[in-house]
Motif scaffolding. Structure first.
Motif, PDB file in Angstrom:
ATOM      1  N   GLY A 181     -19.546 -15.221 -18.278  1.00 57.92           N
ATOM      2  CA  GLY A 181     -20.753 -16.025 -18.257  1.00 57.92           C
ATOM      3  C   GLY A 181     -20.481 -17.491 -17.988  1.00 57.92           C
ATOM      4  O   GLY A 181     -21.379 -18.225 -17.560  1.00 57.92           O
ATOM      5  N   ALA A 182     -19.244 -17.949 -18.207  1.00 61.44           N
ATOM      6  CA  ALA A 182     -18.874 -19.348 -17.996  1.00 61.44           C
ATOM      7  C   ALA A 182     -18.117 -19.474 -16.676  1.00 61.44           C
ATOM      8  O   ALA A 182     -17.571 -18.496 -16.156  1.00 61.44           O
ATOM      9  CB  ALA A 182     -18.010 -19.844 -19.153  1.00 61.44           C
ATOM     10  N   PRO A 183     -18.073 -20.683 -16.109  1.00 64.25           N
ATOM     11  CA  PRO A 183     -17.324 -20.887 -14.855  1.00 64.25           C
ATOM     12  C   PRO A 183     -15.852 -20.490 -14.999  1.00 64.25           C
ATOM     13  O   PRO A 183     -15.266 -20.590 -16.078  1.00 64.25           O
ATOM     14  CB  PRO A 183     -17.470 -22.391 -14.600  1.00 64.25           C
ATOM     15  N   VAL A 184     -15.269 -20.061 -13.875  1.00 64.31           N
ATOM     16  CA  VAL A 184     -13.844 -19.711 -13.817  1.00 64.31           C
ATOM     17  C   VAL A 184     -13.184 -20.713 -12.871  1.00 64.31           C
ATOM     18  O   VAL A 184     -13.138 -20.504 -11.659  1.00 64.31           O
ATOM     19  CB  VAL A 184     -13.641 -18.269 -13.312  1.00 64.31           C
ATOM     20  N   PRO A 185     -12.694 -21.849 -13.413  1.00 63.12           N
ATOM     21  CA  PRO A 185     -12.185 -22.913 -12.529  1.00 63.12           C
ATOM     22  C   PRO A 185     -10.789 -22.614 -11.992  1.00 63.12           C
ATOM     23  O   PRO A 185      -9.897 -22.177 -12.712  1.00 63.12           O
ATOM     24  CB  PRO A 185     -12.159 -24.137 -13.448  1.00 63.12           C
ATOM     25  N   LEU A 186     -10.621 -22.874 -10.694  1.00 65.22           N
ATOM     26  CA  LEU A 186      -9.314 -22.805 -10.035  1.00 65.22           C
ATOM     27  C   LEU A 186      -9.239 -23.925  -9.013  1.00 65.22           C
ATOM     28  O   LEU A 186     -10.271 -24.413  -8.533  1.00 65.22           O
ATOM     29  CB  LEU A 186      -9.113 -21.458  -9.332  1.00 65.22           C
TER      30      LEU A 186
END
Length: 408
Positions: A291-296
């Motif tokens: 549900g939360a962003p997956v930063p890369l």
């Protein structure tokens, strides 16, 4: 993404030049100190004073000359050795005969070894042998006979200089070998990147034209056959590739030179991997994400998304147009895990090795190659009759596929 040329210069001999510079200054001071402590024993001290004035001026004025091999020319080496040999021969004029015969130091003393070492670092062991031989002749002429201590010192200088010259030659050869290896590695990475891009675009289109042409028949079948031939030729090209000739340094004295073209890191912060994977979701592809962003990092996120796309292309191509697939995204503390699973017939044992041998590098380059360049991994699990699962793992603190880390 912008590109720039990265130049790396390697020189293992540069520390030797710095050490030689310090050695010449210290041995100059040592020679002057020896004279200062025993000047009253010289029969012609003014000769020694004049020589030391020249020696000090020459040593200090020529320090830039021994900063690297490029500035240390043959003419300088000849003049430097001449000053050393002249000082040895002038010892009999300036010093008392008894001191000379008793094994007293020559005017340049151990400063002479610095001149010989410059020959060794510049030209290797052969130049060192020549310079040490000339110094040996001068020492024997100064003593008038081959005394034991003189012979001992001459042999010591000769062995040390030849050994250092040989080490320098080996170091230079190692530099060239390392430069060649680095260029081969850079060329291989670039070839793999191009192969991935071609596989994801041109080869997929050619394969589709070949399949559709065979289904339609007629002139389309001939077009499909030609597309199939071009696909095979292109696969052979990208799986082989060419490695450029290793570049030599414009100034070999400063070490081996390696150039590599690499992409500039993109400005800005990390991107949300979910946004790049969302377009793959559809009627036959289900996407499960946090549900939360997956930063890369931008480059890493694009490569992971491209690897997922390559895995889905394999599903459509090998499991059939009606095969279902599921994408699962997991955001762990230190890494991101993306799993692609399908309900196809699975991959027969040994098929991947056979495909790689035929130049079909979809799994080897488009999936595993991408994750390897990111510092991650790609595991493929397939059971005949039970589908295939591809698990992609990428660390969060890397990476540009060129091998440069980008911090979150």
């Amino acid at each position: 993404m912008a590109k720039r040329e990265r130049v790396m210069r390697m020189s293992v001999e540069q520390p030797l030049w710095r050490a030689l510079t310090a050695y010449r200054v210290l041995t100059m001071l040592y020679a002057v100190g020896l004279f200062a402590t025993a000047h009253d024993e010289f029969v012609r001290p003014w000769v020694a004073v004049a020589y030391y004035a020249v020696l000090c001026g020459w040593t200090l004025a020529t320090l830039p000359r021994v900063a690297n091999a490029a500035r240390c020319t043959k003419r300088f080496l000849a003049a430097d050795l001449t000053i050393a040999v002249t000082g040895i021969l002038l010892t009999t004029v300036a010093d008392a005969h008894e001191r000379v015969q008793a094994g007293g130091p020559t005017l340049p003393s151990i400063w002479t070894a610095g001149s010989v070492l410059a020959f060794a670092i510049k030209g290797g062991w052969r130049w060192a042998a020549l310079a040490s031989s000339l110094v040996a002749v001068a020492n024997l002429a100064e003593r008038g006979s081959p005394a034991r201590d003189t012979v001992h010192n001459v042999i010591l200088v000769c062995i040390a200089s030849v050994a250092i010259g040989y080490v320098v030659e080996v170091a230079r050869a190692s530099e060239r070998t390392l430069a060649r290896a680095l260029e081969i590695e850079a060329a291989t990475r670039e070839r793999e990147r191009l192969a991935r891009d071609i596989h994801d675009s041109v080869l997929q289109v050619l394969a589709m034209v070949q399949r559709r042409g065979a289904v339609i028949g007629g002139e389309a079948a001939e077009l499909g056959r030609m597309a199939g031939e071009q696909e095979v030729a292109l696969r052979t090209l990208v799986s082989g590739g060419l490695v450029p000739v290793s570049r030599v340094s414009e100034d070999a004295a400063e070490g081996a030179l390696v150039r590599a073209v690499e992409e500039e890191p993109e400005p800005g912060g990390p991107v949300d991997l979910r946004a790049l994977l969302a377009p793959y979701a559809g009627a036959l592809v289900s996407l499960a994400e946090p549900g939360a962003p997956v930063p890369l990092a931008p480059a890493a996120a694009r490569e992971v998304a491209a690897a997922v796309g390559a895995a889905l292309d394999n599903v459509r191509r090998h499991a059939g147009e009606d095969a279902r697939a599921w994408i699962l995204v997991e955001d762990e503390p230190d890494e991101v895990i993306v799993t692609v699973r399908d309900d196809g017939p699975g991959i027969p044992e040994g098929r991947l090795v056979q495909a790689e041998g035929e130049g079909r590098l979809g799994v080897a380059l488009s999936i595993r190659g991408r994750l390897r360049d990111l510092g991650g991994s790609a595991e493929l699990i397939s059971v005949p009759g039970q589908g295939t699962e591809v698990e992609l793992k990428v660390p969060k603190d890397v990476t540009d596929p060129r091998g440069k880390a980008e911090q979150r």
